[in-house]
Design a protein around this motif. Structure first.
Motif, PDB file in Angstrom:
ATOM      1  N   THR A  93      -1.974   7.926   5.829  1.00  0.00           N
ATOM      2  CA  THR A  93      -2.548   6.941   4.915  1.00  0.00           C
ATOM      3  C   THR A  93      -3.758   6.339   5.624  1.00  0.00           C
ATOM      4  O   THR A  93      -4.005   6.623   6.798  1.00  0.00           O
ATOM      5  CB  THR A  93      -1.553   5.814   4.561  1.00  0.00           C
ATOM      6  N   SER A  94      -4.487   5.489   4.926  1.00  0.00           N
ATOM      7  CA  SER A  94      -5.661   4.875   5.557  1.00  0.00           C
ATOM      8  C   SER A  94      -5.256   4.001   6.747  1.00  0.00           C
ATOM      9  O   SER A  94      -6.037   3.808   7.669  1.00  0.00           O
ATOM     10  CB  SER A  94      -6.456   4.046   4.539  1.00  0.00           C
ATOM     11  N   SER A  95      -4.014   3.491   6.726  1.00  0.00           N
ATOM     12  CA  SER A  95      -3.591   2.607   7.816  1.00  0.00           C
ATOM     13  C   SER A  95      -3.169   3.369   9.071  1.00  0.00           C
ATOM     14  O   SER A  95      -3.173   2.802  10.168  1.00  0.00           O
ATOM     15  CB  SER A  95      -2.467   1.674   7.358  1.00  0.00           C
ATOM     16  N   ASN A  96      -2.788   4.645   8.956  1.00  0.00           N
ATOM     17  CA  ASN A  96      -2.389   5.361  10.180  1.00  0.00           C
ATOM     18  C   ASN A  96      -3.141   6.669  10.407  1.00  0.00           C
ATOM     19  O   ASN A  96      -2.797   7.440  11.299  1.00  0.00           O
ATOM     20  CB  ASN A  96      -0.865   5.587  10.202  1.00  0.00           C
ATOM     21  N   LEU A 113     -10.191  -1.801   7.082  1.00  0.00           N
ATOM     22  CA  LEU A 113      -8.733  -1.889   7.021  1.00  0.00           C
ATOM     23  C   LEU A 113      -8.158  -1.220   5.777  1.00  0.00           C
ATOM     24  O   LEU A 113      -8.823  -1.128   4.742  1.00  0.00           O
ATOM     25  CB  LEU A 113      -8.307  -3.364   6.997  1.00  0.00           C
ATOM     26  N   SER A 114      -6.892  -0.812   5.863  1.00  0.00           N
ATOM     27  CA  SER A 114      -6.138  -0.395   4.680  1.00  0.00           C
ATOM     28  C   SER A 114      -5.892  -1.635   3.830  1.00  0.00           C
ATOM     29  O   SER A 114      -6.114  -2.765   4.279  1.00  0.00           O
ATOM     30  CB  SER A 114      -4.799   0.214   5.099  1.00  0.00           C
ATOM     31  N   ASP A 169       0.846  -1.194   0.000  1.00  0.00           N
ATOM     32  CA  ASP A 169       0.000   0.000   0.000  1.00  0.00           C
ATOM     33  C   ASP A 169       0.880   1.243   0.000  1.00  0.00           C
ATOM     34  O   ASP A 169       2.112   1.150   0.014  1.00  0.00           O
ATOM     35  CB  ASP A 169      -0.979  -0.027   1.188  1.00  0.00           C
ATOM     36  N   HIS A 214     -12.467  -1.166   2.901  1.00  0.00           N
ATOM     37  CA  HIS A 214     -11.544  -0.040   2.942  1.00  0.00           C
ATOM     38  C   HIS A 214     -12.288   1.202   3.438  1.00  0.00           C
ATOM     39  O   HIS A 214     -13.425   1.444   3.035  1.00  0.00           O
ATOM     40  CB  HIS A 214     -10.990   0.208   1.522  1.00  0.00           C
ATOM     41  N   GLU A 220      -3.078  -3.009   3.006  1.00  0.00           N
ATOM     42  CA  GLU A 220      -2.078  -3.884   3.638  1.00  0.00           C
ATOM     43  C   GLU A 220      -2.656  -4.539   4.883  1.00  0.00           C
ATOM     44  O   GLU A 220      -2.334  -5.680   5.201  1.00  0.00           O
ATOM     45  CB  GLU A 220      -0.811  -3.090   3.967  1.00  0.00           C
ATOM     46  N   GLY A 221      -3.527  -3.805   5.567  1.00  0.00           N
ATOM     47  CA  GLY A 221      -4.229  -4.387   6.712  1.00  0.00           C
ATOM     48  C   GLY A 221      -5.077  -5.572   6.292  1.00  0.00           C
ATOM     49  O   GLY A 221      -5.147  -6.598   6.985  1.00  0.00           O
TER      50      GLY A 221
END
Length: 311
Positions: free
Chosen positions: A124-127, A221-222, A36, A195, A224-225
Motif C-alpha cells: 500500500t502507499s503506507s508500506n 503520506l498515506s 486506508d 499522497h 492513514e499517515g
C-alpha cells in the motif's frame, strides 16, 4: 431513520462495516472501522464477524474476500471500480514479467485479485517503501500500476533497477502543483500533506530539496499517515492533497484545526457510488457477495500476507 435501521440490522446479522477514508460522510458514520486500504485489510483479517460489508471500491472487497475465505464479503455496489486498478490487465502483466525474467513483482493493493495472483508482493502507499527495501538489492523490481507512487518509492529507496508501470489514479493525477501552491499561499503557516499517488509528488520532493518551500512542513503520506500526522502536529492549517473524502474524518478528529483540499475537484466518483440506501439494501438483502475463485485467491493470498507482515 435509515442510519438507525442500518445500525440495528448490522447487529442482528452479525455484520462488520468497513469504510474507506474516501467514502461519503454518512457512510463513514455507520461504519465500525474507517481507514486506508492497509488498515481495513488488517481489520478484515482479524474480525470475528461472519460477514464483512465493505464500503469501498471492488478491489478492496476482493482483498477482504482473499484474506477471509471463511467469511461472506459484501459490497453495496458491484460497479464501484477503480481507474488505477483498470490501468493494467493480466495479459499485460504476464508479458511484462516475461520480458524481465527473474524480476520481483511488487503490485499496489489497487489491483484486481487476478493481478495480485501474479505478484510476489502486494503493498500500500503506507508500506511500499519498506516492501521494496526488503527485496535484495541485486534483484530487478517491477512496480505496478501507479507510476507516481513508483517514482516516489524509487527515489526513497535509491533503487536503480526498478521498472515502473505507466498507470495512474485519475483523481490524484489531476491534483497539480499550481493548485497546491495557490492554497498554501492563501493560508498562512499551513502545512502540506500530500499522497504519493499525486502527479506532482516528485516535483514537490525536488522543490523541498532545493528549499522552495522554505521552512514549511511538507509530508508525503498515506491517508492513514495523514490522519495520524494531523493529530500530533501543532499546526492549525493543513492543505491536503488527496481525495476530498478524507477531510470529513480529519475535521471530526481535529475540530480545532482547519483542513483545506488542495483541489476541490479531487473527488473519486467510484468511491461516491456507495450511498446509505445501497448500504441498507446490501445489509437487508445480503448483496452483492464478492467471490474470488479459489485458485486465484490462494495465489494472491501469498502476496497480500507478505504485505500485511511488513509495516
Amino acid at each position: 431513520m435509515l442510519t438507525d435501521k442500518i445500525l440495528k440490522l448490522k447487529k442482528e446479522k452479525d455484520v462488520v462495516i468497513l469504510a474507506h477514508n474516501y467514502q461519503l460522510p454518512e457512510v463513514q458514520d455507520v461504519a465500525d472501522f474507517v481507514g486506508d486500504s492497509l488498515g481495513l485489510s488488517r481489520q478484515a483479517a482479524k474480525t470475528p464477524h461472519k460477514t464483512i460489508l465493505f464500503c469501498g471500491v471492488h478491489f478492496m472487497a476482493e482483498t477482504a474476500a482473499i484474506i477471509c475465505p471463511d467469511k461472506k464479503v459484501l459490497i453495496p455496489d458491484l460497479s464501484a471500480g477503480c481507474s488505477l486498478s483498470d490501468s493494467i490487465t493480466i495479459s499485460q502483466l504476464k508479458e511484462w514479467k516475461k520480458s524481465h525474467p527473474g524480476a520481483i513483482t511488487v503490485g499496489y493493493v489497487n489491483t484486481t485479485a487476478e493481478i495480485k495472483s501474479e505478484l510476489d508482493y502486494c503493498c500500500t502507499s503506507s508500506n511500499a517503501v519498506n516492501v521494496v527495501k526488503s527485496i535484495p538489492k541485486d534483484k530487478d523490481v517491477l512496480f505496478l500500476p501507479d507510476m507516481f507512487l513508483g517514482s516516489y518509492v524509487a527515489k526513497m529507496t535509491g533503487r536503480k533497477n526498478m521498472y515502473i508501470w505507466a498507470g495512474e489514479c485519475h483523481v490524484h493525477a489531476g491534483i497539480r502543483s499550481d493548485d497546491i501552491q495557490k492554497q498554501l499561499d492563501s493560508y498562512a503557516n499551513s502545512e502540506l500533506l500530500i499522497h504519493p499517488e499525486c502527479s506532482c509528488t516528485s516535483q514537490i520532493m525536488y522543490d523541498v530539496a532545493v528549499g522552495d518551500y522554505s521552512n514549511r512542513q511538507v509530508q508525503i503520506l498515506s491517508t492513514e499517515g495523514m490522519m495520524n500526522y494531523a493529530k500530533q502536529s501543532t499546526a492549525k492549517n493543513f492543505v491536503v492533497a488527496t481525495e476530498t473524502g478524507i477531510l470529513y474524518r480529519m475535521q471530526q478528529q481535529n475540530p480545532d484545526k482547519n483542513f483545506i483540499p488542495a483541489s476541490k475537484g479531487a473527488v473519486c466518483q467510484y468511491m461516491k457510488m456507495i450511498t446509505l440506501d445501497k448500504v441498507y439494501a446490501s445489509l437487508f438483502e445480503e448483496k452483492y457477495e464478492v467471490i474470488v475463485p479459489k485458485q486465484i485467491a490462494d495465489k494472491a493470498r501469498v502476496a497480500i500476507e507478505r504485505m500485511l507482515a511488513i509495516s
